[in-house]
Design a protein around this motif. Structure first.
Motif, mmCIF file in Angstrom:
data_model
loop_
_atom_site.group_PDB
_atom_site.id
_atom_site.type_symbol
_atom_site.label_atom_id
_atom_site.label_comp_id
_atom_site.label_asym_id
_atom_site.label_seq_id
_atom_site.Cartn_x
_atom_site.Cartn_y
_atom_site.Cartn_z
ATOM 1 N N ILE A 1 9.187 0.203 6.068
ATOM 2 C CA ILE A 1 8.211 -0.888 6.045
ATOM 3 C C ILE A 1 8.718 -2.086 5.246
ATOM 4 C CG2 ILE A 1 6.838 -0.028 4.096
ATOM 5 C CD1 ILE A 1 5.476 -1.741 7.266
ATOM 6 N N ASP A 2 9.440 -1.840 4.150
ATOM 7 C CA ASP A 2 10.000 -2.964 3.391
ATOM 8 C C ASP A 2 11.105 -3.663 4.180
ATOM 9 O OD1 ASP A 2 8.260 -2.600 1.303
ATOM 10 O OD2 ASP A 2 9.722 -1.686 -0.049
ATOM 11 N N GLY A 3 11.804 -2.908 5.014
ATOM 12 C CA GLY A 3 12.852 -3.506 5.835
ATOM 13 C C GLY A 3 12.319 -4.516 6.829
ATOM 14 N N GLN B 1 0.836 -1.206 0.000
ATOM 15 C CA GLN B 1 0.000 0.000 0.000
ATOM 16 C C GLN B 1 0.871 1.257 0.000
ATOM 17 O OE1 GLN B 1 -2.484 -1.210 3.494
ATOM 18 N NE2 GLN B 1 -4.157 -0.339 2.267
ATOM 19 N N CYS B 2 1.889 1.249 0.817
ATOM 20 C CA CYS B 2 2.784 2.411 0.889
ATOM 21 C C CYS B 2 3.474 2.650 -0.450
ATOM 22 C CB CYS B 2 3.833 2.209 1.988
ATOM 23 S SG CYS B 2 3.171 2.322 3.654
ATOM 24 N N TRP B 3 3.941 1.590 -1.073
ATOM 25 C CA TRP B 3 4.611 1.711 -2.372
ATOM 26 C C TRP B 3 3.696 2.367 -3.397
ATOM 27 C CZ3 TRP B 3 9.367 1.159 -4.340
ATOM 28 C CH2 TRP B 3 9.485 1.087 -5.728
ATOM 29 N N ARG B 4 2.464 1.865 -3.486
ATOM 30 C CA ARG B 4 1.522 2.418 -4.462
ATOM 31 C C ARG B 4 1.216 3.889 -4.179
ATOM 32 N NH1 ARG B 4 -0.521 -2.753 -3.758
ATOM 33 N NH2 ARG B 4 -2.113 -2.061 -2.287
ATOM 34 N N ARG C 1 5.591 3.330 11.316
ATOM 35 C CA ARG C 1 4.404 3.946 11.919
ATOM 36 C C ARG C 1 4.586 5.465 12.018
ATOM 37 N NH1 ARG C 1 1.019 5.215 15.716
ATOM 38 N NH2 ARG C 1 -0.691 3.883 16.307
ATOM 39 N N TYR C 2 5.771 5.895 12.420
ATOM 40 C CA TYR C 2 6.062 7.323 12.515
ATOM 41 C C TYR C 2 5.921 8.001 11.146
ATOM 42 C CZ TYR C 2 8.753 11.599 12.440
ATOM 43 O OH TYR C 2 9.138 12.898 12.230
ATOM 44 N N TRP C 3 6.556 7.425 10.120
ATOM 45 C CA TRP C 3 6.516 8.046 8.790
ATOM 46 C C TRP C 3 5.098 8.069 8.223
ATOM 47 C CZ3 TRP C 3 10.077 11.209 7.578
ATOM 48 C CH2 TRP C 3 11.394 11.003 7.973
ATOM 49 N N LEU C 4 4.330 7.025 8.491
ATOM 50 C CA LEU C 4 2.950 6.978 8.006
ATOM 51 C C LEU C 4 2.095 8.037 8.706
ATOM 52 C CD1 LEU C 4 0.953 5.630 6.141
ATOM 53 C CD2 LEU C 4 0.605 3.873 7.887
ATOM 54 N N ALA C 5 2.262 8.189 10.003
ATOM 55 C CA ALA C 5 1.523 9.226 10.739
ATOM 56 C C ALA C 5 1.929 10.618 10.251
ATOM 57 C CB ALA C 5 1.770 9.085 12.235
ATOM 58 N N LEU C 6 3.203 10.801 9.973
ATOM 59 C CA LEU C 6 3.680 12.083 9.464
ATOM 60 C C LEU C 6 3.089 12.369 8.081
ATOM 61 C CD1 LEU C 6 5.679 14.438 10.125
ATOM 62 C CD2 LEU C 6 7.338 13.192 8.723
ATOM 63 N N ALA C 7 3.045 11.350 7.237
ATOM 64 C CA ALA C 7 2.454 11.511 5.903
ATOM 65 C C ALA C 7 0.984 11.901 6.017
ATOM 66 C CB ALA C 7 2.603 10.221 5.097
ATOM 67 N N ARG D 1 0.681 15.539 7.132
ATOM 68 C CA ARG D 1 1.037 16.473 6.058
ATOM 69 C C ARG D 1 0.109 16.393 4.854
ATOM 70 N NH1 ARG D 1 7.663 16.260 6.422
ATOM 71 N NH2 ARG D 1 7.726 17.198 8.507
ATOM 72 N N GLY D 2 -0.948 15.615 4.986
ATOM 73 C CA GLY D 2 -1.939 15.535 3.922
ATOM 74 C C GLY D 2 -1.532 14.693 2.731
ATOM 75 N N LEU D 3 -0.539 13.834 2.897
ATOM 76 C CA LEU D 3 -0.090 12.969 1.804
ATOM 77 C C LEU D 3 -0.899 11.679 1.721
ATOM 78 C CD1 LEU D 3 3.752 13.387 2.393
ATOM 79 C CD2 LEU D 3 2.327 14.588 0.718
ATOM 80 N N VAL D 4 -1.525 11.321 2.827
ATOM 81 C CA VAL D 4 -2.366 10.123 2.921
ATOM 82 C C VAL D 4 -3.643 10.549 3.632
ATOM 83 C CG1 VAL D 4 -2.543 7.782 3.851
ATOM 84 C CG2 VAL D 4 -0.326 8.655 3.158
ATOM 85 N N SER D 5 -4.786 10.087 3.134
ATOM 86 C CA SER D 5 -6.046 10.438 3.791
ATOM 87 C C SER D 5 -6.067 9.883 5.209
ATOM 88 C CB SER D 5 -7.236 9.887 3.002
ATOM 89 O OG SER D 5 -7.320 8.485 3.158
ATOM 90 N N ALA D 6 -6.771 10.552 6.070
ATOM 91 C CA ALA D 6 -6.848 10.135 7.473
ATOM 92 C C ALA D 6 -7.424 8.727 7.608
ATOM 93 C CB ALA D 6 -7.671 11.133 8.270
ATOM 94 N N ASP D 7 -8.448 8.413 6.800
ATOM 95 C CA ASP D 7 -9.062 7.083 6.874
ATOM 96 C C ASP D 7 -8.093 5.987 6.451
ATOM 97 O OD1 ASP D 7 -11.442 8.123 7.799
ATOM 98 O OD2 ASP D 7 -12.396 8.158 5.814
ATOM 99 N N LEU D 8 -7.389 6.203 5.341
ATOM 100 C CA LEU D 8 -6.436 5.204 4.862
ATOM 101 C C LEU D 8 -5.282 5.053 5.847
ATOM 102 C CD1 LEU D 8 -5.529 3.187 2.763
ATOM 103 C CD2 LEU D 8 -4.488 5.081 1.472
ATOM 104 N N ALA D 9 -4.777 6.173 6.346
ATOM 105 C CA ALA D 9 -3.689 6.116 7.325
ATOM 106 C C ALA D 9 -4.132 5.363 8.574
ATOM 107 C CB ALA D 9 -3.219 7.514 7.679
ATOM 108 N N SER D 10 -5.337 5.611 9.038
ATOM 109 C CA SER D 10 -5.854 4.929 10.221
ATOM 110 C C SER D 10 -5.925 3.425 9.993
ATOM 111 C CB SER D 10 -7.229 5.481 10.581
ATOM 112 O OG SER D 10 -7.764 4.801 11.684
#
Length: 141
Positions: free
Chosen positions: A40-42, A16-19, A74-80, A83-92
């Motif tokens: 996440i890939d690591g 999901q993150c890659w896409r 988790r930190y990078w996803l929350a930051l994204a 910053r509006g890079l990922v919708s709140a619903d998808l990030a959640s």
């Protein structure tokens, strides 16, 4: 390990993150995106590498590193999300999967630690009094 649910959850979030990151602008991709995908890939890579190690101690080393990488992801996803890079619903949704996978990883670490102790002898700690040792001489006092 590739057939476990812990691996499946981390792989799913990784895909999901890659896409998501692919569609970001170069600046966003090179800053937040690169770090998110790497973290996440690591996790998946270390699960596979750790499982392939010869000793439980080596395996545990990789699994514990995975726990740190999962927290970083988790930190990078929350930051994204912030910053509006990922919708709140998808990030959640993705953060929930990371939390579930991290709990399973903790269970795997606990299991491996208990398995590593089976059949091993552990010496009780002992106190040694050097003053009563006949090999000691007054030269060092």
């Amino acid at each position: 390990i590739e057939r476990t649910s812990v691996f499946g959850l981390f792989s799913e979030v990784g895909s999901q993150c890659w896409r998501l990151v692919e569609s970001w602008s170069p600046f966003r991709r090179d800053t937040v995106g690169r770090q998110l995908v790497r973290a996440i890939d690591g996790v998946g890579a270390n699960l596979v590498e750790g499982e392939g190690r010869y000793t439980d101690a080596d395996t545990l080393h990789f699994f514990v590193m995975d726990r740190g990488s999962a927290r970083e992801a988790r930190y990078w996803l929350a930051l994204a999300s912030d910053r509006g890079l990922v919708s709140a619903d998808l990030a959640s949704d993705m953060l929930d999967k990371l939390d579930r996978a991290s709990k399973e990883l903790n269970g795997l670490i606990t299991y491996r630690r208990s398995r590593a102790k089976v059949g091993k002898t552990q010496e009780l700690s002992a106190t040694y009094d050097c003053k009563s040792d006949p090999a000691q001489t007054d030269a060092f006092e």
